[in-house]
Design a protein around this motif. Sequence first.
Motif, PDB file in Angstrom:
ATOM      1  N   ASP A  64       7.791   5.274  -4.438  1.00  0.00           N
ATOM      2  CA  ASP A  64       7.097   4.398  -3.360  1.00  0.00           C
ATOM      3  C   ASP A  64       7.044   2.840  -3.671  1.00  0.00           C
ATOM      4  N   SER A  65       7.509   2.589  -4.796  1.00  0.00           N
ATOM      5  CA  SER A  65       7.285   1.351  -5.055  1.00  0.00           C
ATOM      6  C   SER A  65       8.269   0.862  -6.142  1.00  0.00           C
ATOM      7  N   SER A  69       4.326   7.265  -7.264  1.00  0.00           N
ATOM      8  CA  SER A  69       2.871   7.204  -7.635  1.00  0.00           C
ATOM      9  C   SER A  69       2.296   8.875  -7.744  1.00  0.00           C
ATOM     10  N   THR A  93      -1.870   4.586  -7.975  1.00  0.00           N
ATOM     11  CA  THR A  93      -2.657   4.323  -6.910  1.00  0.00           C
ATOM     12  C   THR A  93      -3.912   5.177  -6.983  1.00  0.00           C
ATOM     13  N   GLU A  94      -4.978   4.618  -6.353  1.00  0.00           N
ATOM     14  CA  GLU A  94      -6.370   5.338  -6.455  1.00  0.00           C
ATOM     15  C   GLU A  94      -6.247   6.893  -6.083  1.00  0.00           C
ATOM     16  N   ARG A 109      -3.354   3.271   0.267  1.00  0.00           N
ATOM     17  CA  ARG A 109      -3.949   2.853  -1.044  1.00  0.00           C
ATOM     18  C   ARG A 109      -3.305   1.764  -1.680  1.00  0.00           C
ATOM     19  N   PRO A 110      -4.015   0.945  -2.156  1.00  0.00           N
ATOM     20  CA  PRO A 110      -3.405  -0.274  -2.939  1.00  0.00           C
ATOM     21  C   PRO A 110      -2.775   0.148  -4.244  1.00  0.00           C
ATOM     22  N   PHE A 111      -1.874  -0.445  -4.641  1.00  0.00           N
ATOM     23  CA  PHE A 111      -1.090  -0.139  -5.774  1.00  0.00           C
ATOM     24  C   PHE A 111      -1.918  -0.831  -7.021  1.00  0.00           C
ATOM     25  N   ARG A 112      -1.903  -0.171  -8.429  1.00  0.00           N
ATOM     26  CA  ARG A 112      -2.715  -0.518  -9.447  1.00  0.00           C
ATOM     27  C   ARG A 112      -1.830  -0.640 -10.651  1.00  0.00           C
ATOM     28  N   ASN A 165       0.674   8.955 -11.323  1.00  0.00           N
ATOM     29  CA  ASN A 165      -0.954   8.940 -11.334  1.00  0.00           C
ATOM     30  C   ASN A 165      -1.439  10.004 -12.046  1.00  0.00           C
ATOM     31  N   MET A 184       0.733  -1.220   0.103  1.00  0.00           N
ATOM     32  CA  MET A 184       0.076   0.171  -0.026  1.00  0.00           C
ATOM     33  C   MET A 184       0.998   1.213  -0.025  1.00  0.00           C
ATOM     34  N   SER A 185       0.362   2.571  -0.578  1.00  0.00           N
ATOM     35  CA  SER A 185       1.146   3.799  -0.320  1.00  0.00           C
ATOM     36  C   SER A 185      -0.029   4.385   0.439  1.00  0.00           C
TER      37      SER A 185
END
Length: 357
Positions: free
Chosen positions: A218-219, A313, A340-341, A6-9, A317, A2-3
């Motif tokens: 962050d990922s 993100s 992220t969302e 919020r879950p990653f997409r 994003n 999560m970030s």
Amino acid sequence: NMSAGRPFRGCACFFTDNIFVGRFGLHQTPCLPEVPPNKNNWFKTMSRFLELFCSALLISDSVLCCLFQIEAEVQRRKQLIHQSVERRAIISKCYKPKHPEVYTLQDSFLAPEFLEILRFCTSPGADLQGLLSYLESFSDKRIYRLPVFTEEFCHAFVDELENFEQSDMPKGRPNTMNNYGVLLNELGMDEPFLTPLRERLLPLTALLYPELGGACLDSHKAFVVKYSLHEDLDLSSHYDNAEVTLNVSLGKEFTEGNLYFGDFNQEPSAVPKFMEVEHVRGRGLLHRGGQIHGALPIASGQRWNLIVWMRSSAIRNQLCPMCRRKPELVEAEGFGDGFTEPLQEEVPPTVDVCALG
């Protein structure tokens, strides 16, 4: 993973754009582009598309082969999440590591010079000019080389990877361009090794690439690639699905196989200038993910490299680096592709991957 809760997409373009067709060594987007506000650029794109299409008609078997490869790759991508989860579960349950210590990052794995660079970057008054005095810079492309791992760690890590390669465990490959290599998240290395490594790099990337979210990577997606005779010899030109990439040479013994770098994909020139960079075991290259690059053929031996695609993100994003559009979010596993969302009460539903044509 999560970030900020919020879950990653992923982005839906993964199933429609940038499909690598090995026969031609090219990435294809098998659909016509929509007309953008700048119609002149669109007409140039369409003219080139029609020119290539008409040429391809002269060799219809190549066209059919290309279409079959694209369709097969799209279907493969749709199965990736499910298959990766299955492989990781089997590996976690059944695989016995030869060097279990390499799965958790330790300071003893890191080159003393790397630790010195970290100390500088976290000291009061650290700035870009001071950092550059510790790094080897290449031309004006913002490519930097620095010591990362010790020789001892590189040897043990490659030995572990070879042990896994020789096992009967299921193996997912990094991508369609690399047929030999290891996805490190499937070995369970994300949290104990790769996340701490990425986080330790943040003070460096914050100074080197501030406009790419260098302070908030962050990922990541991390994998090891292997080149040898009678296997993968080279790597076609491409850019990475990353804001910043770390590429560390792990060995073993090899000749040739240099990396080459061209333009930044958002700043193309009429006549691209390419430069070669040699591999040095234990040393890593930091470069922008959008930097066009590839690898020349290896002449002998084996070459192993650790690749870490680091993502922000906050940056992606806004605009997907692969399709250059606002990301259309889809469900993903783990870090996904780093999206992220949005932070809002009404979150639009994610796309059903299986419904994508």
